[in-house]
Each structure stands twice: as C-alpha cells, then as structure tokens.
Design a protein around this motif. Structure first.
Motif, PDB file in Angstrom:
ATOM      1  N   GLY A  59       4.083 -20.160  -0.284  1.00 14.76           N
ATOM      2  CA  GLY A  59       2.855 -20.422   0.290  1.00 14.76           C
ATOM      3  C   GLY A  59       1.585 -20.570  -0.639  1.00 14.76           C
ATOM      4  O   GLY A  59       1.893 -21.151  -1.490  1.00 14.76           O
ATOM      5  N   HIS A  60       0.311 -20.151  -0.204  1.00 14.89           N
ATOM      6  CA  HIS A  60      -0.735 -20.160  -1.088  1.00 14.89           C
ATOM      7  C   HIS A  60      -0.530 -19.126  -2.435  1.00 14.89           C
ATOM      8  O   HIS A  60      -0.872 -18.060  -1.925  1.00 14.89           O
ATOM      9  CB  HIS A  60      -1.992 -20.185  -0.355  1.00 14.89           C
ATOM     10  N   ILE A  61      -0.385 -19.462  -3.610  1.00 16.92           N
ATOM     11  CA  ILE A  61      -0.082 -18.530  -4.486  1.00 16.92           C
ATOM     12  C   ILE A  61      -1.474 -17.603  -4.888  1.00 16.92           C
ATOM     13  O   ILE A  61      -1.304 -16.511  -4.860  1.00 16.92           O
ATOM     14  CB  ILE A  61       0.407 -19.245  -5.950  1.00 16.92           C
ATOM     15  N   ALA A  62      -2.478 -18.254  -5.343  1.00 14.77           N
ATOM     16  CA  ALA A  62      -3.807 -17.491  -5.589  1.00 14.77           C
ATOM     17  C   ALA A  62      -4.134 -16.593  -4.323  1.00 14.77           C
ATOM     18  O   ALA A  62      -4.686 -15.437  -4.632  1.00 14.77           O
ATOM     19  CB  ALA A  62      -4.745 -18.567  -5.741  1.00 14.77           C
ATOM     20  N   ARG A  63      -4.283 -16.995  -3.193  1.00 14.56           N
ATOM     21  CA  ARG A  63      -4.283 -16.203  -1.953  1.00 14.56           C
ATOM     22  C   ARG A  63      -3.284 -15.011  -1.883  1.00 14.56           C
ATOM     23  O   ARG A  63      -3.773 -13.715  -1.591  1.00 14.56           O
ATOM     24  CB  ARG A  63      -4.475 -16.825  -0.572  1.00 14.56           C
ATOM     25  N   ASN A  64      -1.937 -15.153  -2.197  1.00 22.56           N
ATOM     26  CA  ASN A  64      -0.996 -14.208  -2.126  1.00 22.56           C
ATOM     27  C   ASN A  64      -1.451 -12.868  -2.951  1.00 22.56           C
ATOM     28  O   ASN A  64      -1.311 -11.780  -2.757  1.00 22.56           O
ATOM     29  CB  ASN A  64       0.236 -14.766  -2.330  1.00 22.56           C
ATOM     30  N   VAL A  65      -1.703 -13.551  -4.385  1.00 20.75           N
ATOM     31  CA  VAL A  65      -1.833 -12.491  -5.276  1.00 20.75           C
ATOM     32  C   VAL A  65      -3.055 -11.648  -5.044  1.00 20.75           C
ATOM     33  O   VAL A  65      -3.071 -10.591  -5.311  1.00 20.75           O
ATOM     34  CB  VAL A  65      -2.176 -13.378  -6.740  1.00 20.75           C
ATOM     35  N   THR A  66      -4.256 -12.335  -4.481  1.00 16.90           N
ATOM     36  CA  THR A  66      -5.244 -11.804  -4.292  1.00 16.90           C
ATOM     37  C   THR A  66      -5.058 -10.540  -3.178  1.00 16.90           C
ATOM     38  O   THR A  66      -5.731  -9.242  -3.260  1.00 16.90           O
ATOM     39  CB  THR A  66      -6.632 -12.574  -3.830  1.00 16.90           C
ATOM     40  N   HIS A  67      -4.395 -11.047  -2.226  1.00 12.38           N
ATOM     41  CA  HIS A  67      -4.124 -10.066  -1.203  1.00 12.38           C
ATOM     42  C   HIS A  67      -3.352  -8.809  -1.591  1.00 12.38           C
ATOM     43  O   HIS A  67      -3.440  -7.526  -1.352  1.00 12.38           O
ATOM     44  CB  HIS A  67      -3.221 -10.560   0.149  1.00 12.38           C
ATOM     45  N   LEU A  68      -2.324  -9.105  -2.525  1.00 13.96           N
ATOM     46  CA  LEU A  68      -1.455  -8.108  -2.993  1.00 13.96           C
ATOM     47  C   LEU A  68      -2.404  -7.134  -4.094  1.00 13.96           C
ATOM     48  O   LEU A  68      -1.966  -5.854  -3.967  1.00 13.96           O
ATOM     49  CB  LEU A  68      -0.382  -8.847  -3.945  1.00 13.96           C
ATOM     50  N   ILE A  69      -3.092  -7.598  -4.880  1.00 16.93           N
ATOM     51  CA  ILE A  69      -3.858  -6.965  -5.533  1.00 16.93           C
ATOM     52  C   ILE A  69      -4.848  -6.028  -4.763  1.00 16.93           C
ATOM     53  O   ILE A  69      -5.164  -4.717  -4.995  1.00 16.93           O
ATOM     54  CB  ILE A  69      -4.658  -7.594  -6.759  1.00 16.93           C
ATOM     55  N   GLN A  70      -5.405  -6.517  -3.682  1.00 18.75           N
ATOM     56  CA  GLN A  70      -6.194  -5.731  -2.905  1.00 18.75           C
ATOM     57  C   GLN A  70      -5.274  -4.532  -2.101  1.00 18.75           C
ATOM     58  O   GLN A  70      -5.796  -3.228  -2.099  1.00 18.75           O
ATOM     59  CB  GLN A  70      -6.903  -6.557  -1.825  1.00 18.75           C
ATOM     60  N   GLY A  71      -3.977  -4.811  -1.734  1.00 16.40           N
ATOM     61  CA  GLY A  71      -3.232  -3.829  -1.322  1.00 16.40           C
ATOM     62  C   GLY A  71      -2.696  -2.618  -2.298  1.00 16.40           C
ATOM     63  O   GLY A  71      -2.462  -1.611  -1.835  1.00 16.40           O
ATOM     64  N   MET A  72      -3.038  -3.087  -3.718  1.00 16.43           N
ATOM     65  CA  MET A  72      -2.755  -2.052  -4.821  1.00 16.43           C
ATOM     66  C   MET A  72      -3.989  -1.132  -4.778  1.00 16.43           C
ATOM     67  O   MET A  72      -3.442  -0.034  -5.527  1.00 16.43           O
ATOM     68  CB  MET A  72      -2.228  -2.787  -6.054  1.00 16.43           C
ATOM     69  N   THR A  73      -4.829  -1.564  -4.643  1.00 18.66           N
ATOM     70  CA  THR A  73      -6.292  -0.633  -4.713  1.00 18.66           C
ATOM     71  C   THR A  73      -6.347   0.453  -3.782  1.00 18.66           C
ATOM     72  O   THR A  73      -6.216   0.130  -2.463  1.00 18.66           O
ATOM     73  CB  THR A  73      -7.374  -1.476  -4.683  1.00 18.66           C
ATOM     74  N   PRO A  74      -6.522   1.648  -4.066  1.00 26.57           N
ATOM     75  CA  PRO A  74      -6.454   2.808  -3.160  1.00 26.57           C
ATOM     76  C   PRO A  74      -7.571   2.784  -2.218  1.00 26.57           C
ATOM     77  O   PRO A  74      -8.638   2.348  -2.590  1.00 26.57           O
ATOM     78  CB  PRO A  74      -6.464   4.055  -3.837  1.00 26.57           C
ATOM     79  N   GLY A 126       0.831  -1.238   0.083  1.00 20.63           N
ATOM     80  CA  GLY A 126       0.208  -0.008   0.164  1.00 20.63           C
ATOM     81  C   GLY A 126       0.857   1.272  -0.045  1.00 20.63           C
ATOM     82  O   GLY A 126       0.407   2.119  -0.807  1.00 20.63           O
ATOM     83  N   ARG A 127       1.861   1.071   0.697  1.00 19.07           N
ATOM     84  CA  ARG A 127       2.847   2.455   0.821  1.00 19.07           C
ATOM     85  C   ARG A 127       3.389   2.763  -0.711  1.00 19.07           C
ATOM     86  O   ARG A 127       3.677   3.717  -1.164  1.00 19.07           O
ATOM     87  CB  ARG A 127       4.021   2.062   1.873  1.00 19.07           C
ATOM     88  N   ILE A 128       3.687   1.601  -1.581  1.00 18.44           N
ATOM     89  CA  ILE A 128       4.170   1.854  -2.894  1.00 18.44           C
ATOM     90  C   ILE A 128       3.171   2.156  -3.921  1.00 18.44           C
ATOM     91  O   ILE A 128       3.351   3.200  -4.441  1.00 18.44           O
ATOM     92  CB  ILE A 128       4.976   0.388  -3.427  1.00 18.44           C
ATOM     93  N   ALA A 129       1.857   1.527  -3.558  1.00 17.63           N
ATOM     94  CA  ALA A 129       1.020   1.860  -4.382  1.00 17.63           C
ATOM     95  C   ALA A 129       0.109   3.286  -4.232  1.00 17.63           C
ATOM     96  O   ALA A 129      -0.199   3.999  -5.208  1.00 17.63           O
ATOM     97  CB  ALA A 129      -0.342   0.883  -4.169  1.00 17.63           C
ATOM     98  N   ALA A 130       0.774   4.060  -3.134  1.00 17.81           N
ATOM     99  CA  ALA A 130       0.280   5.398  -2.796  1.00 17.81           C
ATOM    100  C   ALA A 130       0.990   6.333  -3.872  1.00 17.81           C
ATOM    101  O   ALA A 130       0.566   7.447  -4.018  1.00 17.81           O
ATOM    102  CB  ALA A 130       0.626   5.742  -1.392  1.00 17.81           C
ATOM    103  N   TYR A 131       2.247   5.852  -4.226  1.00 16.20           N
ATOM    104  CA  TYR A 131       2.940   6.725  -5.416  1.00 16.20           C
ATOM    105  C   TYR A 131       2.447   6.343  -6.806  1.00 16.20           C
ATOM    106  O   TYR A 131       3.021   6.795  -7.856  1.00 16.20           O
ATOM    107  CB  TYR A 131       4.354   6.507  -5.126  1.00 16.20           C
TER     108      TYR A 131
END
Length: 204
Positions: free
Chosen positions: A189-204, A170-175
């Motif tokens: 770990g769980h690839i699909a879950r990891n990707v989902t969490h990362l994409i959610q973190g990219m969303t303002p 999220g700190r990176i996505a803010a830029y």
C-alpha cells in the motif's frame, strides 16, 4: 550509530530491486531508522549495485543500512551492518569477515542464543515471530513476554519482529524493545502512510 526505532526489512516480491530504491526513500523520508536488505536468491554481484544505492540513501537520511547474510558484500561496500540467522554463519565468523560494522543476530525465542550472541560481540539481537507472519508463515510464534526476559538478561539492544502491523504494534511497544521490525506492514500500500501509522503505534 543508534539502534532504535522502526526497522524496515525488504522483500523480494514486495520490493524488487528495480523499484526498491524509490520505495526505500519513501520509507526513510517517513521515519524508518534502520533498513535491512534481504534477498535470499540473488548473487552478491547481482545485489551489489542496489545495496550501494541503499547505503547512500540511508546516509542521506541518517539511517542505518544492514545487509542480511552477505558478510563479504557488507564488508566490500562498507555497509553499516550485517544480520545473520541460525542457518547462516556464526557471530564469531561474521565478526572475522566483517570486523568493523554492526552485527545483528536472530534469536527467535531463545534467550540462551541471545546470550551467546552477546558474548560473541553481537551489537543487537532480534526475537520473533510474535504474530503470524505473512512473509514467513512457517515461523514459530514466540510469547511476547520473551521481550521482558530478554531485557532482564541482556545488555545489548533488542529488536522485535514477526507479523507486526499497525493493529498490534502497540502490544509490542508496551514491552519497550529498542527496535520494531516490519516487512509487509511497511511495503504493502501507501508506504509513507504505513510508516507514519506504525511510528504512531510505537509511541506510548
């Protein structure tokens, strides 16, 4: 092709070639938009079959496939793109070998290097590491505001990389970089879950 979204980079330990296609498909199905194959030890001949499989997977999922530091292989298999770093060939040399596809250039914390890459007709530039990277622990740490300076100076897409995970993305996505790249945060770990969490973190 749209250079935007979550950018996954493979790893010789976390994603060995024998299991990589299955792992990559999980990541692509979950929303990865760019996939880079990175293997610093195998020969082009040893990598070719898996790269063809990955290119086909990316086409199936509407994603971009990029090969790290193997211009002849990228050209031979018709890869979408090629990525180069400071110890690889120059952007001009890369374009002469790989004239049609996407070329990305690692710029670390250097706006000057990024401007030179843009002048050499690179299609995107990458900055980082922004945090301690488990994949490249000796990488220097780059101030996050480098992304703001890059946005003001450049007219091509920007990628952020290095130690990025679901707790700091999220700190990176803010830029507002065009792409955010992850390695271990995707493949451990769980690839699909990891990707989902990362994409959610990219969303303002």
């Amino acid at each position: 092709m749209r250079l935007k979204g979550l950018y996954a980079i493979t790893d010789e330990i976390l994603t060995p070639d024998a299991t990589l296609p299955a792992q990559a498909e999980q990541a692509l199905a979950a929303g990865v938009k760019i996939l880079q194959y990175r293997n610093k030890t195998a020969s082009d001949a040893d990598c070719e079959a898996v790269c063809i499989r990955l290119q086909n997977l990316c086409r199936r999922y509407g994603a971009i496939f990029i090969i790290d530091d193997r211009p002849e292989l990228a050209r031979r298999i018709g890869a979408d793109g090629l990525h180069i770093g400071k110890d690889d060939i120059t952007p001009h040399e890369a374009r002469s070998i790989f004239p049609e596809g996407i070329i990305g250039v690692s710029c670390y914390g250097s706006i000057r290097r990024a401007l030179a890459a843009q002048e050499a007709l690179a299609d995107y530039v990458a900055f980082g590491s922004f945090f301690l990277s488990p994949t490249k622990p000796r990488s220097g740490i780059v101030p996050i505001d480098t992304l703001s300076k890059a946005r003001k100076s450049l007219g091509i897409p920007i990628c952020a990389i290095g130690g990025i995970n679901d707790s700091n993305i999220g700190r990176i996505a803010a830029y507002s970089p065009d792409m955010i790249s992850c390695v271990s945060a995707i493949w451990k770990g769980h690839i699909a879950r990891n990707v989902t969490h990362l994409i959610q973190g990219m969303t303002p």
